[in-house]
Design a protein around this motif. Sequence first.
Motif, mmCIF file in Angstrom:
data_model
loop_
_atom_site.group_PDB
_atom_site.id
_atom_site.type_symbol
_atom_site.label_atom_id
_atom_site.label_comp_id
_atom_site.label_asym_id
_atom_site.label_seq_id
_atom_site.Cartn_x
_atom_site.Cartn_y
_atom_site.Cartn_z
ATOM 1 N N ARG A 272 12.787 -2.552 4.301
ATOM 2 C CA ARG A 272 12.000 -1.890 3.257
ATOM 3 C C ARG A 272 12.790 -1.734 1.973
ATOM 4 N NH1 ARG A 272 10.423 1.758 7.473
ATOM 5 N NH2 ARG A 272 11.687 3.370 6.471
ATOM 6 N N TYR A 291 7.912 -6.825 4.400
ATOM 7 C CA TYR A 291 7.038 -5.822 5.025
ATOM 8 C C TYR A 291 6.394 -6.359 6.298
ATOM 9 C CZ TYR A 291 7.512 -2.910 0.838
ATOM 10 O OH TYR A 291 8.011 -2.117 -0.170
ATOM 11 N N ALA A 304 5.553 0.494 5.312
ATOM 12 C CA ALA A 304 5.466 -0.962 5.168
ATOM 13 C C ALA A 304 4.016 -1.411 5.026
ATOM 14 C CB ALA A 304 6.123 -1.646 6.366
ATOM 15 N N LYS A 308 2.780 -3.183 1.673
ATOM 16 C CA LYS A 308 2.306 -4.560 1.796
ATOM 17 C C LYS A 308 0.935 -4.699 1.133
ATOM 18 C CE LYS A 308 0.581 -8.036 5.019
ATOM 19 N NZ LYS A 308 0.260 -8.403 6.419
#
Length: 382
Positions: A272, A291, A304, A308
Amino acid sequence: MDTPTGPSIAASADPNTNSLVVDDPLSNPYNSLNSLCNDLSNLQDLACRGAWRTILDKIARARSLSLLTKPHEHLIYLTFNLLGLVKLRRFNDAYNELQSHIEDSNDGDDDDNPLNSPQYHYQTYPHHYPDQKGSMVPFALRWLYAHLPSTVGHRQLALDRFYALLDFVREKRRNHDGKSGDLWQKREVFVVNSIVSYHLSAKEFKVCVDLLRGLVSEDEFGVDSVLLSKLGYMQMQYGDLEGAKRTFGEVEKLVRENGNNEEVPLSNLVRRNKALLYLVGKDYVSAVREYDECIERDGQDVIAINNKALCLMYLRDLTDSIKVLENALERVPTVALNETLVVNLCSMYELAYVNHADIKRTLSNWIARVAPDDFDSSSTRT
């Protein structure tokens, strides 16, 4: 289509540091769930489930029936009641209740914190607590005493109290060792993070950087990958991208040297961090790749998942970005249901659909059925 703006990036890495400790089981022999006061274990279970309205009802009933007979029981129930009011955003009620319970309780003590009054010491009540000494004030109540002024517009008072609480915690840590010392060390990290959040809200980034740098440099703490990552986030906010890169590099090196590469939380933390650098550099494709690796390891990594979806949105793929968030809410609603993710999803609805009001209303109705009491329903903007 212009690059959308507005949705927020979730960069916080350690939810554990944001937990409140109701009391210290290592230094208080009266802290077993069954002996503290009536139905305490049930209150803790309700709190974990976010049933704050039920908690307030139970506390009101216990008080009306005079079920609480010992001084520490009243403090425990006061703490839960204040937490419930805060979670339900009834800040004036919480602040007034705190004031009504601790006002003028200093009894002439030189210490200006009324929670340090002798009336909150076990030895003041030897018939209830034979051979027991020290404060009976739960740590969470001390934190609320510092935090509540900010909820009614007194930010500086809150900061002053938080810095006083930090001094208190550091003094306790110096005087404890072993497991008890570890607990006070965790509390120090928690209080520093609380102070950082106040300075961050005022965009006082350098103060945040200095506070976190001071914490990670202390020998007692060792080098902590989560704290280092938070320092990197603050450096990015401060505009020091090169410093953030170096800090994130230290995190990756630390995880690798400690043999923690296979530990999912730490591996995802490293990924991350990398993704965040890509995101700031507008390399959204590379950020999505990082991600994706996080999500493959841990399908409940909401940071994540959220980020994303934002990257896909910035790549003008609104359909897939919406699917990412909707799928997360469907698969793990108790984990994914947070205000940041919902705000971002509603922003995407507004960009993608003409009938976004109807879609958001459907989402809002679903949230009303499954969300905990403290979920902010205004995040759907319906």
